[in-house]
Design a protein around this motif. Structure first.
Motif: not given
Length: 624
Positions: A388-398
Motif C-alpha cells: 500500500s502507499a498508505t499502509l494502515t496501522t489499525d491493529a484491529g484491521k491487521l
C-alpha cells in the motif's frame, strides 16, 4: 388531590345529634406549632366576628317582618350559638391533634405498602442529611445560564493528533526496514531466470526501483533457501509511494518461484480493489511469464458465477487475480482449492481492509486454515504480501490476516518520518491556484481558460468529488473547449461508477493513454493503481476528503521517476484552510508553490458571455 382548597371552618349545617358531623382536615404537626396555633386562633376570631355581623343583620331584618319571623329568628340564633360552640370545640380538637399527631394504626396497616413505596421513592430523590425539617422553605429550582452544557470528549485518532508518523506506530508489529526512495539497481544484478531477464528487457525495465530492490532481496533469498532448507521466513508488509513499482515488486518473485511447477494448482492469489486494476495486474503478469506454462486467470463479473466456476474446475489456474467479493463467492461454492496456495498478495491493502466485502478476510483466512493442516501434511505456511502507499496501522484491521513473523519495509528516509503520515513521489511538483469564494460560480470557466493559456490540452487527469460533478464538468468543458479552442478538437471523457462496465472503462483508459482522449475527468474510483505513464498533469478540481486520498490522486502522475505536476483549485478561505490541514501529514521533496494569478487575467467579459451560453446549452441537453 382536591379540585379546590378545603376550608376547615366550613361544614354542612344541621343538628349535631343524629345528623352530619363537621368535616375537617387533619394537618401534620409542624415543628413550629406555636405560630400555627396563633394563625388558627386568628382565623377563628375573624370567623366569629363575621358571624356576629351576619347575625346582627339578620336580627335587623327580622324586626321589620311578621311575628312568625320573630319565632324563626330565635330558633336561628340558638342554632348559630350552638354552631359556634361546635366550631370552638373542633378547633380545640384540631389543636390537640396537631400537638399529638398520633396516626391511626388501622389506617397505617391498611396502606402500609403505599407508604413503603413512597418512602423508597423519597430516599432516591432526596439527599441523605441528618437535619431535615419540614418547616424548610420550598426549594428554589437551580437556575442555569445560557452557556452550552459540557459534553463528553470525542474519541480522537491518536496517530493524527500526535502528529507522529503512522508507520512508526507499527514498531509493535515488526522492526521497520527503511529504504531510500532514490535507490536503484540493475535487474541484471539479481539472480533471475533467463526468461525473466529477457521479458524485463522487452518491457524496457532495466533499473529496479527502491521498493523492487527491497522486496526482491527478501523474497528471492527466501525462495533460494527454501529449495535447500525449507523454512517459513515470515510475511512482508510494504509501504511505498504511488508509482514506485509495487506491482513488479511482487510479480517478479512469484513468477520466478512458480515457473518450474509441474502440476497446475492455485498457488497464488492477488487481491485488488477495482476491476481496472485487475486488468492492469494481469497484463503485467502475462508479460513477465512469457516462456513459461503458467496459467493466469482473472475473476470478473462479466459472466455468471456458475459459468466461471466451470472454467476454474476445467482449467485450474496457477495465479488468480480478483476482487475480494468475487473470490469469496467462489470459495463458498468450492470452485477453488486452496490446499496448494503459497502466496496471498493484498494490493492497495488500506482500501481493502477498510471495507468488509462480504466479510472476505475472515472467510478467506478460515478457508486457508482448513485447507492446509500443517499437523498432518508437511507444508510451508502461506506467505502474505501486503502492499500500500498508505499502509494502515489499525491493529484491529491487521489482526484478521494472522501474520507470522512479519517484516515491515518502508520506502522512505527514516529521518523524514517525524511528522509525516504519507509521502508523494519525489519527482512530483505541486501547485495551488487560489481565488475568492465569489468566483466559485466561474470555476469551470477559470479551469478551461487556465489550461488553454498554459497549453495543457492533453494527458490531463481531473478529479471531482462525485459522479454528478464529473459528468456535468465533462459536458461543460467539452462545450467550452469547442467554442474557445478553434484550432483543434479537444476530446473530453469521464469515468465514474455510472459507466462501470469493464469494456467501457478499458476502452476509455486505452484511448486516454493513446491521446485519443485528451482530458479525462474521474472520481476517486480510479485514484488507485491506474498506471498510465503518459499522464503529465493531475488537477484536483474538488479537494479530496483526506490526505490519504490526496496521495493516491496525485500519484497518478510522476510515476516510475518521471516528472509530473499536481494542481489544486482553492476557492475561498475555507478550502485553503482545509488544504493546508491535509498537507500537514504528507512528506515531499519539493515545497508547494502558489501560482500568483488573478481571475481577471484569464477571464474576460467575452469569456463570461460564452460561459453563460454554454450553461444554457447544457441545461437544454439535460432536459432533452
Amino acid at each position: 388531590m382536591f379540585g379546590a382548597r378545603f376550608d376547615p371552618t366550613s361544614f354542612d349545617e344541621g343538628p349535631v345529634n343524629g345528623k352530619k358531623e363537621p368535616i375537617l382536615i387533619r394537618k401534620r404537626r409542624l415543628s413550629n406549632t406555636s405560630e400555627d396555633e396563633e394563625d388558627i386562633e386568628k382565623e377563628s376570631s375573624e370567623e366569629e366576628v363575621s358571624e356576629e355581623d351576619s347575625s346582627e343583620e339578620d336580627s335587623s331584618d327580622s324586626e321589620s317582618g311578621s311575628d312568625s319571623d320573630s319565632d324563626s329568628e330565635s330558633e336561628s340564633d340558638s342554632e348559630s350559638e350552638s354552631d359556634r360552640e361546635v366550631v370552638e370545640e373542633d378547633q380545640e380538637d384540631l389543636t390537640q391533634d396537631m400537638e399529638v399527631d398520633t396516626p391511626d394504626p388501622d389506617y397505617l396497616s391498611k396502606h402500609s405498602a403505599i407508604f413503603k413505596k413512597f418512602e423508597k421513592s423519597l430516599s432516591k430523590q432526596l439527599p441523605k442529611t441528618d437535619d431535615i425539617s419540614i418547616e424548610d422553605e420550598e426549594e428554589i429550582p437551580e437556575v442555569q445560564d445560557l452557556a452550552p452544557l459540557p459534553q463528553p470528549a470525542l474519541p480522537r485518532d491518536r496517530r493524527l493528533v500526535s502528529n507522529t508518523n503512522n508507520l512508526s506506530n507499527l514498531n509493535w508489529l515488526a522492526t521497520p526496514i527503511y529504504v531510500s526512495p532514490s535507490d536503484t539497481k540493475s535487474f541484471q544484478d539479481f539472480d533471475l531466470s533467463p526468461f525473466m531477464h529477457r521479458n524485463l528487457v522487452n518491457l524496457n525495465f532495466t533499473q529496479a526501483f527502491s521498493v523492487q530492490i527491497a522486496v526482491l532481496n527478501l523474497l528471492l533469498k527466501d525462495i533460494k533457501q527454501n529449495k535447500v532448507q525449507p523454512d517459513f521466513k515470515g510475511d512482508i508488509l510494504v509501504n511505498a509511494s504511488t508509482g514506485s513499482g509495487k506491482t513488479l515488486a511482487y510479480s517478479i518473485p512469484i513468477i520466478q518461484d512458480l515457473h518450474s511447477r509441474i502440476v497446475p494448482r492455485v498457488r497464488a492469489i492477488i487481491l485488488v480493489p477495482t476491476k481496472p486494476l485487475i486488468n492492469q495486474v494481469r497484463t503485467t503478469l502475462n508479460q513477465l511469464s512469457k516462456g513459461t506454462n503458467l496459467l493466469i486467470t482473472s475473476l470478473k463479473n462479466d459472466i455468471s458465477i456458475q459459468e466461471e466456476s466451470n472454467k476454474l474446475l476445467t482449467a485450474v489456474p496457477d495465479i488468480i487475480i480478483s476482487t475480494p467479493g468475487r473470490l469469496v463467492e467462489h470459495i463458498t461454492n468450492n470452485s477453488i482449492n486452496l490446499s496448494a496456495l503459497q502466496y496471498l498478495v493484498i494490493d492497495e491493502a488500506d482500501r481493502l481492509l477498510n471495507q468488509s466485502f462480504q466479510n472476505w478476510c475472515d472467510i478467506l483466512m478460515e478457508k486457508i486454515d482448513n485447507s492446509i493442516d500443517i499437523s498432518k501434511t508437511w507444508k510451508l505456511r502461506v506467505k502474505k504480501l501486503i502492499f500500500s502507499a498508505t499502509l494502515t496501522t489499525d491493529a484491529g484491521k491487521l489482526a484478521p490476516l494472522k501474520f507470522q513473523s512479519p517484516r515491515l519495509v518502508i520506502v522512505n528516509d527514516e529521518e523524514k518520518l517525524v511528522n509525516e503520515l504519507y509521502t508523494v513521489p519525489p519527482t512530483l511538483k505541486e501547485f495551488t491556484l487560489k481565488f475568492g469564494s465569489a468566483k466559485s460560480s466561474l470555476k469551470p470557466l477559470i479551469l478551461s481558460k487556465y489550461l488553454i493559456q498554459q497549453g495543457k490540452l492533453a494527458n490531463v487527469l481531473i478529479f471531482t468529488k462525485s459522479n454528478d460533478s464529473s459528468l456535468r464538468l465533462a459536458k461543460l468543458l467539452q462545450l467550452l473547449f469547442d467554442k474557445l479552442v478553434l484550432s483543434s478538437k479537444i476530446e473530453i471523457a469521464y469515468i465514474n461508477s455510472t459507466n462501470n462496465k469493464t469494456l467501457i472503462r478499458t476502452k476509455v483508459l486505452k484511448e486516454f493513454s493513446q491521446q485519443k482522449i485528451h482530458i479525462l475527468i474521474a472520481t476517486d474510483l480510479i485514484a488507485r493503481g491506474i498506471d498510465i505513464l503518459s499522464i503529465s498533469d493531475v488537477i484536483n478540481y474538488d479537494l479530496p476528503n483526506s490526505s490519504r486520498e490526496y496521495v493516491h490522486r496525485v500519484g497518478r502522475t510522476a510515476r516510475a521517476q518521471q516528472d509530473g505536476n499536481g494542481y489544486n483549485l482553492l476557492f475561498g478561505k475555507g478550502e485553503t484552510k482545509w488544504f493546508n490541514k491535509l498537507m500537514n501529514d504528507i512528506g515531499r521533496d519539493h515545497p508547494i508553490e502558489d501560482v500568483e494569478i488573478d481571475s481577471k487575467d484569464i477571464v474576460s467579459a467575452d469569456d463570461e458571455a460564452i460561459y453563460e451560453t454554454c450553461l444554457h446549452e447544457l441545461q437544454k441537453q439535460v432536459h432533452s
